[in-house]
Design an enzyme around this catalytic site. Structure first.
Site, short mmCIF file in Angstrom:
data_model
loop_
_atom_site.label_atom_id
_atom_site.label_comp_id
_atom_site.label_asym_id
_atom_site.label_seq_id
_atom_site.Cartn_x
_atom_site.Cartn_y
_atom_site.Cartn_z
N ARG A 56 0.80 -1.22 -0.10
CA ARG A 56 -0.14 -0.03 -0.01
C ARG A 56 0.95 1.24 0.03
O ARG A 56 0.39 2.17 -0.55
CB ARG A 56 -0.78 -0.02 1.33
CG ARG A 56 -2.10 -0.85 1.09
CD ARG A 56 -2.88 -0.92 2.38
NE ARG A 56 -3.98 -2.07 2.32
CZ ARG A 56 -4.63 -2.50 3.65
NH1 ARG A 56 -4.20 -2.09 4.68
NH2 ARG A 56 -5.40 -3.35 3.60
N LYS A 114 -4.40 -18.15 5.58
CA LYS A 114 -5.00 -19.34 5.78
C LYS A 114 -6.66 -19.21 5.50
O LYS A 114 -7.27 -20.04 5.48
CB LYS A 114 -5.12 -19.63 7.58
CG LYS A 114 -5.51 -18.20 8.33
CD LYS A 114 -4.06 -17.75 8.76
CE LYS A 114 -4.45 -16.56 9.77
NZ LYS A 114 -3.34 -15.69 10.25
N GLY A 153 2.81 -20.86 11.86
CA GLY A 153 3.98 -19.98 11.84
C GLY A 153 4.98 -20.68 11.49
O GLY A 153 5.19 -21.46 10.21
N GLU A 159 -4.61 -7.88 17.86
CA GLU A 159 -5.13 -6.69 16.86
C GLU A 159 -5.88 -5.83 17.70
O GLU A 159 -6.56 -5.94 18.73
CB GLU A 159 -5.65 -7.31 15.69
CG GLU A 159 -4.94 -8.32 14.96
CD GLU A 159 -4.02 -7.81 14.17
OE1 GLU A 159 -4.02 -6.57 13.71
OE2 GLU A 159 -2.93 -8.64 13.68
N LYS A 161 -7.33 -22.46 10.41
CA LYS A 161 -6.17 -23.18 10.42
C LYS A 161 -6.29 -24.84 10.46
O LYS A 161 -5.87 -25.76 10.01
CB LYS A 161 -5.05 -22.92 11.54
CG LYS A 161 -4.52 -21.56 11.21
CD LYS A 161 -3.68 -20.98 12.61
CE LYS A 161 -3.33 -19.55 12.22
NZ LYS A 161 -2.86 -18.96 13.59
#
Length: 435
Positions: free
Chosen positions: A51, A112, A141, A197, A212
């Protein structure tokens, strides 16, 4: 795979330069000699898309082509592999991957959500064109669980895969247990530390782990990816008091993803579990992930490591790139997409096991008898009963555990209990798993 005979550089384009994308570029730069030694050719980044052009990502981008549009990047004529690190099940991520495959590019992705929703169709498209989709980074990960299941355990019939698949939830539950703080307090700290987050819903409501798990189920059992059949619960309702009782009962609380072959079909479920303190997975704390696979010849295999972050996830992306550079090829989900066998999903109501239940009840005569009667009427046998202290006429916590019973019977019993006037909050249930 068509690249196996080549000795020139493997040319890649990277779509998405967030934490993982920047990590991939750093790893490729820092380990360039090692990687060339291990795959017999250089891996060269020729184009990127993100971006913001001006952001400092800690790596020199002056020699690579820049695309504002990741879909246009996928059509770059001089690229062998498109690395998709945008995220999301639809939109630019999906369009980028689909166009890359249409143009004959291999794909490596950490996405995922995309694979959970569209993995089977994408695998069929890739395999029809003789292309690879690498997705080690999409699950757990830096832990090589996809390679472990798809290649290391290829000679086994896998009966079960379960694990801690979300580091944010594992961190929150670990902190709640070790500090005694409530969920909201620990979540706020996790957000400040960057473990959660700003909008943590995908993590704490179990959706990330469910994505997952759907992928792991397909690789483990050779079935199409079936995200819609995953039963999903998060950790919002786990209370600090539950950790006190779990400790007294000999358990730890973990958010687990569980996929298991049963007489009713294949279970896929994500929810908080109580696991015995002695179980290996009980000791996996903080932001770490863990996956345990059960094979008929290998028995149980435990994978533990960092399930997210720049370094671990970049490590998994580059491992897939090295496979492609070497010409190593495996069907996306372990068997060709056309041979993935449809499996009957086992309904959550058919789950059989034991349960922990926490009630808030008014402390007065007859309440416990009412609870016991509701359990008895559904043939649910209580194993343990805990009430700490008395407060006549006031609300007090009451905890019970059950012997093995069917989920459907347990849910009926809890519905009856919830309707009792003396029960002042909805009953809270955590399933017990005896690993």
């Amino acid at each position: 795979m068509s690249d196996s005979h080549k000795t020139g550089p493997l040319k890649i384009a990277v779509a998405g330069l967030g934490t993982v994308g920047a990590g991939v570029l750093k790893l490729l730069e820092r380990q360039a000699d090692l990687i060339e030694q291990r795959c017999g050719r250089r891996i060269e980044v020729v184009a990127v898309s993100a971006r913001s052009r001006g952001k400092d990502r800690g790596v020199d981008l002056s020699t690579v082509e820049w695309y504002d549009d990741p879909v246009a990047l996928a059509a770059h004529p001089g690229v062998d592999v498109v690395v998709e690190l945008i995220g999301g099940s639809e939109g630019p991520a999906k369009e980028t991957v689909e166009l890359a495959l249409e143009r004959g590019r291999h794909v490596v992705t950490a996405n995922k959500a995309l694979l959970a929703h569209h993995g089977t169709a994408l695998a069929a498209k890739a395999e029809a064109a003789g292309l690879a989709i690498g997705f080690e980074a999409a699950v757990a990960g830096g832990i090589p669980i996809i390679k472990g299941l798809r290649e290391g355990l290829a000679g086994n019939r896998v009966s079960e895969v379960h694990g801690i698949l979300n580091g944010t939830c594992n961190y929150i539950l670990t902190e709640m247990r070790t500090t005694g703080r409530d969920f909201a307090d620990v979540l706020a700290d996790a957000q400040k530390l960057g473990y959660a987050e700003a909008d943590p819903s995908f993590d704490i409501d179990g959706v990330d782990a469910a994505h997952k798990l759907a992928i792991l189920t397909s690789v483990a059992f050779g079935t199409p990816v079936d995200f819609k059949s995953v039963h999903v619960e998060g950790i919002r309702h786990v209370s600090a008091v539950d950790f006190d009782y779990a400790d007294a009962l000999g358990y730890r609380i973990k958010l687990l993803g569980i996929a298991r072959r049963t007489d009713h079909g294949i279970e896929q479920r994500v929810h908080p579990c109580m696991v015995p303190k002695a179980a290996p997975i009980a000791a996996v704390d903080g932001v770490f992930n863990a996956v345990i696979a059960q094979g008929d010849f290998v028995d149980r295999v435990l994978f533990v490591g960092r399930g997210a972050g720049e370094g671990p996830t970049a490590s998994a992306v580059v491992a897939d790139l090295i496979d492609i550079a070497r010409g190593r090829s495996t069907p996306t989900f372990g068997v060709p997409a056309a041979q993935l066998s449809e499996a009957q999903p086992s309904p959550m109501e058919a789950r059989r096991g034991s349960y922990y239940v926490r009630l808030m009840v008014v402390d007065r005569p007859g309440v416990i008898a009412d609870v016991a009667a509701a359990m008895r009427d559904q043939n649910v046998s209580m194993e343990q009963f805990l009430q700490r202290g008395r407060a006549p006429g006031e609300a007090v916590p009451v905890v019970l555990t059950t012997h093995d019973t069917e989920e459907a019977a347990m849910q009926r019993a809890l519905a009856t209990i919830a309707d009792k006037e003396s029960v002042v909050e909805p009953p809270r249930m955590i399933r017990i798993e005896q690993f």
